[in-house]
Design a protein around this motif. Structure first.
Motif, mmCIF file in Angstrom:
data_model
loop_
_atom_site.group_PDB
_atom_site.id
_atom_site.type_symbol
_atom_site.label_atom_id
_atom_site.label_comp_id
_atom_site.label_asym_id
_atom_site.label_seq_id
_atom_site.Cartn_x
_atom_site.Cartn_y
_atom_site.Cartn_z
ATOM 1 N N TYR A 132 2.540 3.993 11.010
ATOM 2 C CA TYR A 132 1.429 3.429 10.424
ATOM 3 C C TYR A 132 1.523 3.809 8.989
ATOM 4 O O TYR A 132 1.255 2.939 8.025
ATOM 5 C CB TYR A 132 0.188 4.065 11.031
ATOM 6 N N TYR A 133 2.028 5.140 8.674
ATOM 7 C CA TYR A 133 2.264 5.514 7.347
ATOM 8 C C TYR A 133 3.165 4.727 6.756
ATOM 9 O O TYR A 133 3.068 4.217 5.348
ATOM 10 C CB TYR A 133 2.328 6.751 7.290
ATOM 11 N N LEU A 134 4.213 4.651 7.252
ATOM 12 C CA LEU A 134 5.391 3.810 6.823
ATOM 13 C C LEU A 134 5.194 2.398 6.237
ATOM 14 O O LEU A 134 5.388 1.749 5.337
ATOM 15 C CB LEU A 134 6.553 3.822 7.454
ATOM 16 N N THR A 135 4.415 1.562 7.337
ATOM 17 C CA THR A 135 3.896 0.488 7.156
ATOM 18 C C THR A 135 2.873 0.092 5.995
ATOM 19 O O THR A 135 2.959 -0.879 5.287
ATOM 20 C CB THR A 135 3.403 -0.159 8.565
ATOM 21 N N GLY A 136 2.001 1.216 5.873
ATOM 22 C CA GLY A 136 1.234 1.165 4.595
ATOM 23 C C GLY A 136 1.947 1.234 3.365
ATOM 24 O O GLY A 136 1.496 0.528 2.429
ATOM 25 N N ILE A 137 3.102 2.036 3.263
ATOM 26 C CA ILE A 137 3.677 2.345 2.057
ATOM 27 C C ILE A 137 4.483 0.853 1.862
ATOM 28 O O ILE A 137 4.316 0.374 0.528
ATOM 29 C CB ILE A 137 4.603 3.259 2.228
ATOM 30 N N ILE A 138 5.123 0.223 2.834
ATOM 31 C CA ILE A 138 5.789 -1.095 2.607
ATOM 32 C C ILE A 138 4.841 -2.186 2.244
ATOM 33 O O ILE A 138 5.143 -2.888 1.231
ATOM 34 C CB ILE A 138 6.516 -1.456 4.005
ATOM 35 N N ASN A 139 3.761 -2.211 2.940
ATOM 36 C CA ASN A 139 2.631 -3.116 2.563
ATOM 37 C C ASN A 139 1.957 -3.054 1.026
ATOM 38 O O ASN A 139 1.558 -3.991 0.703
ATOM 39 C CB ASN A 139 1.614 -3.243 3.655
ATOM 40 N N TYR A 140 1.954 -1.840 0.691
ATOM 41 C CA TYR A 140 1.585 -1.478 -0.766
ATOM 42 C C TYR A 140 2.199 -2.352 -1.601
ATOM 43 O O TYR A 140 1.793 -2.653 -2.622
ATOM 44 C CB TYR A 140 1.487 -0.028 -0.909
ATOM 45 N N TYR A 141 3.446 -2.706 -1.612
ATOM 46 C CA TYR A 141 4.454 -3.279 -2.521
ATOM 47 C C TYR A 141 4.545 -4.698 -1.861
ATOM 48 O O TYR A 141 5.610 -5.432 -2.484
ATOM 49 C CB TYR A 141 5.969 -2.449 -2.451
ATOM 50 N N ASP A 142 3.565 -5.066 -1.153
ATOM 51 C CA ASP A 142 3.880 -6.704 -0.748
ATOM 52 C C ASP A 142 5.023 -6.924 0.021
ATOM 53 O O ASP A 142 5.446 -7.970 -0.091
ATOM 54 C CB ASP A 142 3.451 -7.656 -1.915
ATOM 55 N N LEU A 143 5.476 -5.933 0.881
ATOM 56 C CA LEU A 143 6.509 -6.318 1.733
ATOM 57 C C LEU A 143 6.195 -6.127 3.137
ATOM 58 O O LEU A 143 4.990 -5.487 3.332
ATOM 59 C CB LEU A 143 7.536 -5.228 1.541
ATOM 60 N N THR A 144 6.875 -6.569 4.001
ATOM 61 C CA THR A 144 6.563 -6.549 5.456
ATOM 62 C C THR A 144 7.861 -5.570 5.982
ATOM 63 O O THR A 144 8.670 -5.554 5.697
ATOM 64 C CB THR A 144 6.865 -7.685 6.106
ATOM 65 N N ILE A 145 7.284 -5.125 7.296
ATOM 66 C CA ILE A 145 8.378 -4.330 8.078
ATOM 67 C C ILE A 145 9.453 -5.092 8.505
ATOM 68 O O ILE A 145 10.417 -4.708 8.720
ATOM 69 C CB ILE A 145 7.439 -3.705 9.387
#
Length: 173
Positions: A132-145
């Motif tokens: 959840y945290y990792l996905t949040g970090i990634i999505n913050y930069y407009d990237l996807t998992i």
């Protein structure tokens, strides 16, 4: 590339299968801690980090999470959504992750060194939180998992074209 394929085709192919189960647990736990620390260092020294840096370090965290799930027969893709819907600052997410990876480290320490039975429910819950945290970090930069999975797949193909080899890990050149 989706999380299921990443876990079962990419991450497992480049895991060190020569390690015993307890050493594998310790290695993967230490790896999660170390890679989240690298994400934090990146945010402290190069804010904002580049898209490539996020994919690179995020992919490293994801590799350790996926292989922890492989060792424990957990499906990473079933732990949570691949889209984080909040816009929380990455440093807050990294700081929040400390409780989760610290809890995993404590459970593994007690299992490996103190004779406790592995508390799989705690590991699952905390791994879910870390995803959840990792996905949040990634999505913050407009990237996807999925983008991070694909990036890490290419990185691992270059480093370990025939699967994990200790010599390739030591001599990354």
């Amino acid at each position: 590339m989706n999380l299921y394929d990443y876990q079962h085709e990419v991450a497992i192919r480049t895991m060190n299968h020569d390690l015993g189960p307890q050493t594998q647990l310790a290695n993967l736990t230490l790896g999660i801690v170390g890679e989240f620390a690298e994400l934090k260092f990146l945010h402290l020294t190069e804010f904002p980090p580049s898209e490539e840096q996020i994919k690179d370090e995020g992919g490293d965290v994801l590799w350790y999470l996926a292989n922890l799930c492989n060792v424990l027969s957990i499906e990473l893709s079933q732990l949570g959504p691949s889209v984080y819907t909040h816009n929380t600052e990455p440093m807050d997410l990294i700081d929040d992750s400390m409780l989760s990876f610290g809890t995993i480290a404590d459970v593994v320490k007690k299992t490996v060194a103190q004779g406790h039975v592995l508390d799989i429910e705690v590991i699952v819950a905390q791994t879910q939180a870390l995803l959840y945290y990792l996905t949040g970090i990634i999505n913050y930069y407009d990237l996807t998992i999925e983008e991070v999975c694909a990036y890490n797949h290419q990185k691992l193909l270059k480093r370990y074209p025939d699967g994990f080899e200790a010599s390739r890990s030591v001599n990354r050149g």
